[in-house]
Each structure stands twice: as structure tokens, then as C-alpha cells.
Design a protein around this motif. Structure first.
Motif, PDB file in Angstrom:
ATOM      1  N   LEU A 138       0.828  -1.201   0.000  1.00  0.00           N
ATOM      2  CA  LEU A 138       0.000   0.000   0.000  1.00  0.00           C
ATOM      3  C   LEU A 138       0.867   1.256   0.000  1.00  0.00           C
ATOM      4  CD1 LEU A 138      -2.687  -1.147   2.585  1.00  0.00           C
ATOM      5  CD2 LEU A 138      -2.790  -1.281   0.100  1.00  0.00           C
ATOM      6  N   ASN A 139       1.471   1.549  -1.142  1.00  0.00           N
ATOM      7  CA  ASN A 139       2.387   2.691  -1.203  1.00  0.00           C
ATOM      8  C   ASN A 139       2.060   3.675  -2.318  1.00  0.00           C
ATOM      9  OD1 ASN A 139       3.061   1.183  -3.403  1.00  0.00           O
ATOM     10  ND2 ASN A 139       5.212   0.883  -2.847  1.00  0.00           N
ATOM     11  N   SER A 140       0.848   3.604  -2.875  1.00  0.00           N
ATOM     12  CA  SER A 140       0.472   4.524  -3.945  1.00  0.00           C
ATOM     13  C   SER A 140      -1.047   4.664  -3.998  1.00  0.00           C
ATOM     14  CB  SER A 140       0.972   4.013  -5.299  1.00  0.00           C
ATOM     15  OG  SER A 140       0.286   2.823  -5.666  1.00  0.00           O
ATOM     16  N   GLU A 141      -1.497   5.705  -4.661  1.00  0.00           N
ATOM     17  CA  GLU A 141      -2.939   5.910  -4.816  1.00  0.00           C
ATOM     18  C   GLU A 141      -3.561   4.755  -5.594  1.00  0.00           C
ATOM     19  OE1 GLU A 141      -5.676   8.994  -7.313  1.00  0.00           O
ATOM     20  OE2 GLU A 141      -4.180   9.895  -5.978  1.00  0.00           O
ATOM     21  N   LYS A 142      -2.868   4.291  -6.615  1.00  0.00           N
ATOM     22  CA  LYS A 142      -3.359   3.163  -7.400  1.00  0.00           C
ATOM     23  C   LYS A 142      -3.550   1.927  -6.519  1.00  0.00           C
ATOM     24  CE  LYS A 142      -2.212   0.212 -11.358  1.00  0.00           C
ATOM     25  NZ  LYS A 142      -1.199  -0.101 -12.390  1.00  0.00           N
ATOM     26  N   ALA A 143      -2.606   1.695  -5.615  1.00  0.00           N
ATOM     27  CA  ALA A 143      -2.691   0.541  -4.718  1.00  0.00           C
ATOM     28  C   ALA A 143      -3.867   0.674  -3.761  1.00  0.00           C
ATOM     29  CB  ALA A 143      -1.392   0.386  -3.937  1.00  0.00           C
TER      30      ALA A 143
END
Length: 493
Positions: A138-143
Motif C-alpha cells: 500500500l504505497n500509492s494511490e493506485k494501490a
């Protein structure tokens, strides 16, 4: 989504609550002024504990007996500490990678509650059943979006059947929701909020208490990345990127004929806004049926074009409460309030495409302002001196037809032909209809005419009224769609 609250604050509790208002931050704050997250994105447990403890004073739940109870009298310090630990551990990766903002974590993950239940230990219960796979990074907006959709697919697999709303749905705990395995959109969006928040994902509930062109309202979920960016989805139904709350039937591309008119949308928050008219006049406003509260956030402008309406000069500083109501399904329903006495003179974020009334609690002796806002955001006022002939080819709006179609055919695989038929339906020649005008909250007959060449024509009427047309012997006229005359044209509302 109507939240019915009982047992308004006792006077002693009310004064006590207001006494700590200086300690409770307003939900309109833009940055992390709470001191909960440090510069290195670690959490300050002491500040987080004090923050939750103080805000619990102005948060309430509904008991098994249906009474409104203050959270702070029931939540234990151990519950608060466990809630902080679990919420931060699950959101830590999202926070440190800036995939979500501090604002989103503090408002939509950290709070110990989702709805009006008294379940303060729900996180562990949720994670026993619904936890993201360990391989999710969980390290991006997409994730974040992918994770939300993954969890929503898990809810879909439950195949919870839709049912008409229950009064207690918004009071159900996580365990209640799983046990019931039924409910309206309210139950499903609560379930999605429980599951996402337990996994550290900032999800809350957005709701339209009243549509401007159809009966009722609707609730859905919002994935809140930061204060400016959020994504709607429907818990257990439609994922992020698919759901559009304005659409009545998703398979229809004609958005003009197939969209709800949004008058107001509120986002369920946790932090009480101590400047809010809904706090100062809570007892009076809740009795009027207001569903928005002093912790909800007005996000109408995220879903539709909006305008501002200034009452300065219309009401003075002696007017304690001014109300904004929308004409929805042949009745006036309040959707917003301001306090001119407390220097609030503007109704902000008013949705376009609806008919509105500005008034006070004393409807018989107060000043009133009736206006229509068209789709372009232009305010149109009524001309009491002009008359217009009424020519219509439909006796109800296409939106009304499509909404009724959607309700009666929720799971139909062949909805498109039915939609096309509803849109193309014409009035039948020779059939008689009666014109009604709204007078003092009742419908008054004007005249009866027959359809000629698929068109219904009535004699000139003043351009300051609300009208509807119904079959000559139809006694259920309140189910019909009303219209107004603006600039000589018929506009369904």
C-alpha cells in the motif's frame, strides 16, 4: 438516507458538551493541526488519545432500547488505546508513502466509530474475516484503489439481497450486519466502511438526503485520498471507477435523461464543527427532519455544479435560523440551514437543476424566496405578472420514468429495451388529463383537456406556480411529477 435520532440532549449534557468546544477542533481544518502525526509520520499516541477522548463528548450512538447516548460515557480508555494502535499500524505504510493524506487518516481511519452503533471494538472482528492479503503493498494511490476494489469484491461475494431500508440499519454493528445478511444501500455502505477502515483505508459514507428530481435519497461510499480528491463507490455493488451516484440506470449512456438532480451531498465525518448551525440549534433542526449533523461535511460541489445564495438584506441579524428546502416529489424538504443572527448569510454549495425555497421555521409569517437554478447555474425567479400556455408531450419527467423502471427491474439483464421504450413513450390521443396547481400544500384543479396529436395543451397559467397533470379520474396525484413555468417553458422538477 434518513437518520432518525431520539432523545435530544438533556440540558445538562448540552451545556457540558458546549463547555468543551474549545477543546474540539472543527472539521473544516485543512492541515494536521491536531498534533497527532509527527513530522516523520510517526503517531503521537498521547495526542491521538486526547483527540479521540475529547471528540467522544460530542459523538453519540443509539442503544438497543433506541435511546441516544453519549459515546464518552461508554467507551473505555482501553478501547481508545487499542483503536489507535490498530488504525495506525494498518495505515502506516499509506501515510509514510503519502498515498493518503494526514487529513484522510485522522478523519476517516483513526475514529473509533463508523455509524451510530455502540460497537467500539470492531477492528479485530473485521480483520478475522476480511484482511488484505500480505502481498498487497500500500504505497500509492493506485494501490489504495485496487485494495478498496479487492475488499468490495469480497462483500459482493456475500450476495446480500437488497431490501427496503430498516430504521435501525445505521445502528447495526459489524456483527449485526454479517448476521442480518440483508439491507438497503445503508447497510452495505456501512459494511464497506467497517471493512476498509479496519484495513487502514480511509473510506466513509457520502449521502444525498434528498434528490431534486426523484423521491428519496441515497447513500454510497467515498474513498478519500486527501481533502480535495475522493472516489465514489457503492459498497457491495459497484467498485471505484464504475460507480456514478448521479446515474439511475448505469447501462444507459444518455446522461440527460438518466441522471439524478443533486441538491445536497454530505460526507459523514467524526470531528464536530463547533461553529456549525447544526450544533448551536441541534434540538430545533433535528425535529425538522435534518439528516446532516455538525460533524458532516458538505461535498455537493464534488458531484455537481453549485451556486451560492445570499440572504443578506432579505433576513437580518435577528433571524436565528434560515432554511433552504428543495421541492422533491411534490413536497418541500429542508436540506440546509444557516444562522443570520450568527453572521451566516450565505447558503453555499447549492446544486443546480432544482427548485428551492428560502424560509424560516415560522412558515406562516416569514419572508420566503422561491427560485429555480437551471443546469447552467443561473438563478431564475418567478414572474407573477406573466402567463404562459402549457404544452406538454409527457405528464412526468423521463427521470421519474427511469427511476421507477430501475426500482422495478433491479436485476433485469435486458434493461436497455425497457429504457428505450420508457423514453419514447408518447401520450395517447383522446385521453383526458386534469391540470392541478399547488395551493397551500394541496393540489387545486384547474381544467381538464384531452390529448391531441400526442400533445396535451392547457390554457395560459401564471408563471409563479407549481403544476402537475394527471389522468382525469386518477386519485393518486401525489405520485405524479410536478412542473413549473419558467420563461414560458415547462420544466419538470
Amino acid at each position: 438516507m434518513k437518520i432518525i435520532k431520539s432523545l435530544i440532549f438533556e440540558k445538562k449534557n448540552w451545556i457540558s458538551a458546549l463547555g468543551v468546544s474549545a477543546l474540539v477542533m472543527s472539521c473544516s481544518d485543512n492541515s494536521n493541526v491536531y498534533g497527532i502525526l509527527n513530522k516523520d509520520k510517526s503517531i503521537n499516541y498521547k495526542s491521538a488519545f486526547e483527540f479521540i477522548k475529547k471528540n467522544a463528548i460530542l459523538n453519540f450512538h443509539i442503544s438497543a432500547a433506541g435511546a441516544q447516548e453519549q459515546d464518552s460515557k461508554f467507551i473505555k480508555d482501553e478501547d481508545i488505546k487499542e483503536n489507535i494502535e490498530l488504525s495506525y499500524n494498518k495505515s502506516k505504510e499509506l501515510i509514510t508513502s503519502n498515498a493518503i493524506s494526514d487529513y484522510s487518516f485522522i478523519n476517516f481511519v483513526l475514529p473509533y466509530k463508523v455509524n451510530y452503533s455502540n460497537d467500539f471494538n470492531w477492528r479485530k472482528k473485521v480483520l478475522k474475516n476480511y484482511e488484505l492479503p500480505k502481498n498487497y503493498t500500500l504505497n500509492s494511490e493506485k494501490a489504495v484503489i485496487e485494495s478498496t476494489n479487492y475488499l468490495n469484491n469480497q462483500i459482493k461475494s456475500l450476495k446480500i439481497p437488497y431490501s427496503d431500508p430498516y430504521p435501525q440499519e445505521d445502528y447495526w454493528s459489524f456483527n449485526n450486519l454479517l448476521q442480518e445478511k440483508k439491507g438497503s444501500d445503508i447497510a452495505l455502505v456501512n459494511l464497506a466502511s467497517y471493512i476498509n477502515r479496519a484495513n487502514g483505508i480511509p473510506v466513509t459514507i457520502d449521502y444525498a438526503p434528498v434528490w431534486g428530481n426523484a423521491d428519496g435519497g441515497k447513500a454510497w461510499n467515498a474513498l478519500v485520498i486527501d481533502q480535495k480528491k475522493s472516489y465514489p463507490f457503492a459498497g457491495g455493488v459497484d467498485n471505484v471507477g464504475v460507480f456514478n451516484p448521479k446515474k439511475i440506470i448505469n447501462s444507459l449512456k444518455d446522461t440527460i435523461n438518466n441522471s439524478y438532480t443533486i441538491s445536497k451531498v454530505y460526507r459523514r465525518g467524526f470531528i464536530p464543527d463547533t461553529t456549525s448551525v447544526y450544533l448551536k440549534y441541534y434540538s430545533r433542526l433535528s425535529k425538522m427532519g435534518f439528516t446532516s449533523t455538525y460533524s458532516d461535511i458538505d461535498v455537493t460541489d464534488k458531484y455537481t455544479k453549485t451556486i451560492k445564495y445570499n440572504v443578506n438584506g432579505f433576513y437580518n441579524d435577528k433571524t436565528e435560523v434560515a432554511l433552504l428546502s428543495v421541492f422533491s416529489f411534490n413536497r418541500w424538504l429542508p436540506i440546509a440551514a444557516i444562522s443570520p443572527k450568527n453572521k451566516q448569510m450565505v447558503f453555499d454549495k447549492v446544486g443546480v437543476g432544482a427548485l428551492y425555497l428560502v424560509h424560516t421555521e415560522d412558515d406562516n409569517n416569514s419572508k420566503k424566496s422561491l427560485f429555480y437554478v437551471n443546469k447552467e447555474g443561473k438563478l431564475l425567479f418567478f414572474d407573477k405578472s406573466k402567463r404562459s400556455k402549457i404544452d406538454i408531450s409527457q405528464t412526468e419527467s423521463v427521470t421519474t420514468k427511469l427511476r421507477n423502471l430501475a426500482i422495478n427491474n433491479r436485476n433485469s439483464p435486458n434493461i436497455q429495451p425497457l429504457v428505450n421504450k420508457a423514453i419514447d413513450t408518447k401520450l395517447e390521443d383522446g385521453v383526458s388529463y386534469t391540470l392541478y396547481k399547488l395551493t397551500d400544500s394541496s393540489w387545486e384543479k384547474q381544467e381538464t383537456k384531452s390529448v391531441v396529436n400526442n400533445k396535451l395543451s392547457f390554457s395560459a397559467q401564471y408563471q409563479d406556480g407549481i403544476y402537475l397533470a394527471a389522468l382525469e379520474k386518477d386519485n393518486n396525484i401525489n405520485s405524479k411529477r410536478a412542473f413549473i413555468l419558467i420563461g414560458g417553458k415547462v420544466v419538470f422538477i
